[in-house]
Write an enzyme that holds these catalytic residues in place. Sequence first.
Site, PDB file in Angstrom:
ATOM      1  NE  ARG A  80      -2.632   1.046   3.449  1.00  0.00           N
ATOM      2  CZ  ARG A  80      -3.382   0.841   4.539  1.00  0.00           C
ATOM      3  NH1 ARG A  80      -4.650   0.471   4.400  1.00  0.00           N
ATOM      4  NH2 ARG A  80      -2.887   0.993   5.735  1.00  0.00           N
ATOM      5  CE  LYS A 183      -2.754   4.727   6.957  1.00  0.00           C
ATOM      6  NZ  LYS A 183      -4.224   4.796   7.159  1.00  0.00           N
ATOM      7  CD  GLU A 219     -11.925   6.282   3.884  1.00  0.00           C
ATOM      8  OE1 GLU A 219     -11.570   5.373   4.663  1.00  0.00           O
ATOM      9  OE2 GLU A 219     -11.163   6.780   3.033  1.00  0.00           O
TER      10      GLU A 219
HETATM   11  C1  LIG Z   1      -5.363   4.044   7.256  1.00  0.00           C
HETATM   12  C2  LIG Z   1      -6.741   4.415   6.844  1.00  0.00           C
HETATM   13  C3  LIG Z   1      -7.836   3.534   7.010  1.00  0.00           C
HETATM   14  C4  LIG Z   1      -7.718   2.202   7.707  1.00  0.00           C
HETATM   15  O1  LIG Z   1      -6.860   1.305   7.056  1.00  0.00           O
HETATM   16  P1  LIG Z   1      -6.289   0.050   7.834  1.00  0.00           P
HETATM   17  O2  LIG Z   1      -5.323  -0.550   6.889  1.00  0.00           O
HETATM   18  O3  LIG Z   1      -7.434  -0.855   8.101  1.00  0.00           O
HETATM   19  O4  LIG Z   1      -5.671   0.549   9.089  1.00  0.00           O
HETATM   20  C5  LIG Z   1      -9.075   3.941   6.551  1.00  0.00           C
HETATM   21  N1  LIG Z   1      -9.251   5.151   5.979  1.00  0.00           N
HETATM   22  C6  LIG Z   1      -8.241   6.015   5.814  1.00  0.00           C
HETATM   23  C7  LIG Z   1      -8.517   7.320   5.178  1.00  0.00           C
HETATM   24  C8  LIG Z   1      -6.954   5.683   6.235  1.00  0.00           C
HETATM   25  O5  LIG Z   1      -5.950   6.549   6.069  1.00  0.00           O
END
Ligand SMILES: *Cc1c(COP(=O)(O)O)cnc(C)c1O
Length: 339
Positions: A80, A183, A219
Site C-alpha cells: 500500500r 495514505k 468512509e
Molecule cells: C489508514 C486508513 C484507514 C484504515 O486502514 P487500515 O489498513 O485498516 O488501518 C481507513 N481510511 C483512511 C482514510 C486511512 O488513512
Amino acid sequence: MSTIDWANLGFGYMKTDFNVRCYYRNGKWGEIEASDSEYIPLHIAATALHYGQEAFEGLKAFRGKDGQIRIFRLEDNALRMQSSSRGILMAEVPVDIFSNAVKKAVKLNERFVPPYGSGAALYIRPLLIGSGPQVGVRPAEEYLFLVFVTPVGPYFKAGFKPTPVMVTREFDRAAPQGTGNIKVGGNYAASLRAGVKAHALGYSAVLYLDPKEKKYIDECGPANFYGIKNNCYITPASSSILPSITNKSLMQLAEDMGLTIERRRVSFEELATFEEAGQCGTAAVISPIERIDDADNGTSFVYSKDGEPGPVSKNLYQKLRAIQYGDDVDPYGWITIVD
Ligand SMILES: *Cc1c(COP(=O)(O)O)cnc(C)c1O
C-alpha cells in the site's frame, strides 16, 4: 524499566529506544540504520514540507500467549505504501526493505511490546517523505523512509461499545480523482476541521459522502465503513476511499463465516436498511456505530438501542483479534512472527 502501565496506555506517542531509517539518494536505496534520536535533520526546502510529498502506514505487532511477537499483514502495508508512492511520485520502498525495517524497529524495541492479556499492542508507523530540496513544483530526488514504534493501549477501555458518527456536506476530505485512495498526510490535513467539529459535538467520527454528488457513502475519516443486512457484509466502492487492510481482512472472515460480501456503491438512503454498521481500521479493528446523525437536516439512522454492538460485528471483531494475538490459527498467511 517495565514501569509502563499497559492497561492504561492511550493512543499517543511514547519514546522508545530506537527508530530505523533508510535514505534514497542518487537513484538507489541505502542501508537500513538504527537511530536513538527522535529528530531528523531536514533540508528547509524538502518537498515534504512545501508540497506534501509524504505518505505513511499504520500497523501493529501483538504479543501472544506463547510470548511470540506477531506483526499483522506486513506485506500488505508495504504494497500500500508503494501505491501511495506512485500516487504522489515518490521513490517506492521495495517490499524487502519495508519488511526488514519494520521487523528491525520491532525487534530493537521488544521491551515495549505489551504483554499478552493487556489488550495493548505495539503500533508501528512507517513514514516516507520527500527529503530533497525543490523550489519549483516537482518531485524530490531524495527520500527518507523511517519507521518508529510506540505502545498503544486497548482502544476500548470501557469494552467494545458503539459510538455515534455524523454526516455533513460542509467539508470533503478528498476529491473524486484526487488522493483519497492513497495514505497521504494531505488527506488528514483536509479532514481536521470536520473531525474537530464532530468531536466537539460528541461524535467519534465524520462519515463522508462521495465528494462529487454527495449521494453515496465514502468512509469515516480514518476508517472504512461497512453495513450488515440479510447476512450480507456491504462496504462502499469509491475512487476516494483508502483501501483499508482491516476491511479487506473482515471481508475474508465474513465470507468464511457464510456471509455474502458486496463491495459496491452504497447510497445515503440505504443507511436506513442496515441492521448493523461499523467503522474499521487498524486502531480499533471495529468501532461499531450506534447511530448516524445527518448534521445538515437532523435525521438519524439508529443501529444500537441498548448500547451493545450487533452479533455480526462482535463475531468479526473477536475472530480478527484472536488471529492477531495468536489465539486462533492464521490460515490466511497474515501473520509475520518476529524472531
Ligand atoms: C489508514 C486508513 C484507514 C484504515 O486502514 P487500515 O489498513 O485498516 O488501518 C481507513 N481510511 C483512511 C482514510 C486511512 O488513512
